[in-house]
Design a protein around this motif. Sequence first.
Motif, PDB file in Angstrom:
ATOM      1  N   HIS A 244       0.825  -1.212   0.000  1.00 40.83           N
ATOM      2  CA  HIS A 244       0.000   0.000   0.000  1.00 40.83           C
ATOM      3  C   HIS A 244       0.856   1.258   0.000  1.00 40.83           C
ATOM      4  N   GLY A 248       0.980   2.803  -3.554  1.00 39.59           N
ATOM      5  CA  GLY A 248      -0.369   3.255  -3.294  1.00 39.59           C
ATOM      6  C   GLY A 248      -0.606   4.541  -4.060  1.00 39.59           C
ATOM      7  N   CYS A 436      -8.342   4.540   3.565  1.00 40.20           N
ATOM      8  CA  CYS A 436      -7.218   5.304   3.034  1.00 40.20           C
ATOM      9  C   CYS A 436      -7.705   6.678   2.628  1.00 40.20           C
ATOM     10  N   THR A 448      -5.523  -4.296   2.007  1.00 38.69           N
ATOM     11  CA  THR A 448      -4.124  -4.510   1.632  1.00 38.69           C
ATOM     12  C   THR A 448      -3.743  -5.918   2.032  1.00 38.69           C
TER      13      THR A 448
END
Length: 460
Positions: A244, A248, A436, A448
């Motif tokens: 992540h 990400g 997130c 994740t």
Amino acid sequence: MNAALRQAIQELLADLEKTFPYASALWMRTEGTRASLDRKNQSLDLQDPNTGIVFSIYTGAAVEEFASSEGNSTGLVQSVKSWANDLPRPGAGVKPLPVQERAQSQTFITPVQRDPATTPVKEKLQTLRNMQEHAQGLDSRIVNAQIAYSDSHGQRIFLRPTYTLDQTIVRITFYLLLMVSDNQQMQYTFTSHGGTGGLEIIAMSDEELDQLKEDALRLLQAEQIPPGNYDVVTDNSTAGTIAHECFGHGTELDLFPKKRAKSAQFIGERVAAPGVNMFDDPGVAGAYGTYFFDDEGMLAQPTQILENGILIHPLSDLYSTLALPAYRRTANGRRESFARKAYARMSNTFFGTGEQTPSDLLESLEDGIYLRRAMSGVEDPLGWGVQVTVHIGEEYKHGKPTGRIFSPVGITGYVPELLGSISAIGNDLELSSGHCGKGHKEMVPVSTGGPHLRLRARLG
């Protein structure tokens, strides 16, 4: 959404497309419950339903939007027409939008075994109380067992003049924290469950509870880890947090035109060890970040971010692929709410699996650390620095745990160096739930995960 409102919106969209190249709408409604319990207190709150709609019009130069919580079809139509009348008209040479049109309407519903929306509040709270009391009674040194729970029932309808996409998604999160004391100090550890589905998600096995208790008690002897470079094996949650944070926001395409993502310079380049694969897939059954179509009407499909260590594709939304047509559109256009803009966002992001068992990886640790229970992470998309904090680090020598334990443990590194050090990949795959933000806001549900990984990392 009632049939009359749906029809009125579709007729409005058809009328708007007599002037503009493209018009769509997204209607959203979310409701649910939240609960918290510990040894003395308990609470359960019903969340007020949040309902609204956002219209998107492509003028040929930009995508303009209008959001409203108006529920009256006549008033809504008049407001949208008034707004649209002030928009600039398309000129010559309009670039087409990379939209994914459908031949017919589709409806999607999260499969659930025990629907939280139809479970009586009293029964739901009693289920959680029974779990809290069971956890509290695992050991006399447990001074408190705390539970945080939430469920949400969300419906989103994406509307075009000739079809609709309708999805109902049920999400559950469950967090259990055990706090222990030896009369000299206190420590804690935690576990969480989350996903799309029903109350079956929160079930915990006796094995999981026993492991949680043992971890909490062992942490009473935890040390600070001496800073340095270590051979490590990461558990699924730690691997997922690394995925992540490494890839990400840094691979969200809307950052590329703003020059805020170093990954834009490395498309087609090696950024991880051979054999390392990474995916973002909103279609993973049961995962917390799962959806059937994104908030811009793109049906869910997987995107491979890394292939054999090569960075091959970013995550995109409708507007960013209009600005950067060299990249294909992915199903990652997501909104926090109807009142928020759609951005390119992660969904379920994870490392692909390898061939070795987790036991194989741990047995290969001659002198290293087994990292478990990731807590948080931070990334710098422009500089490619990454930090991950893990709750438990266990020392291993000659493939066996020594009994020495560290907490907390921080991982720091430069993305290509950290991922380039991966030397073995497990054959297991687990996903963890979370949320997130885009910066400090724009929160969306994500998952994740990955298999166990062996790599080299700076710990401290």
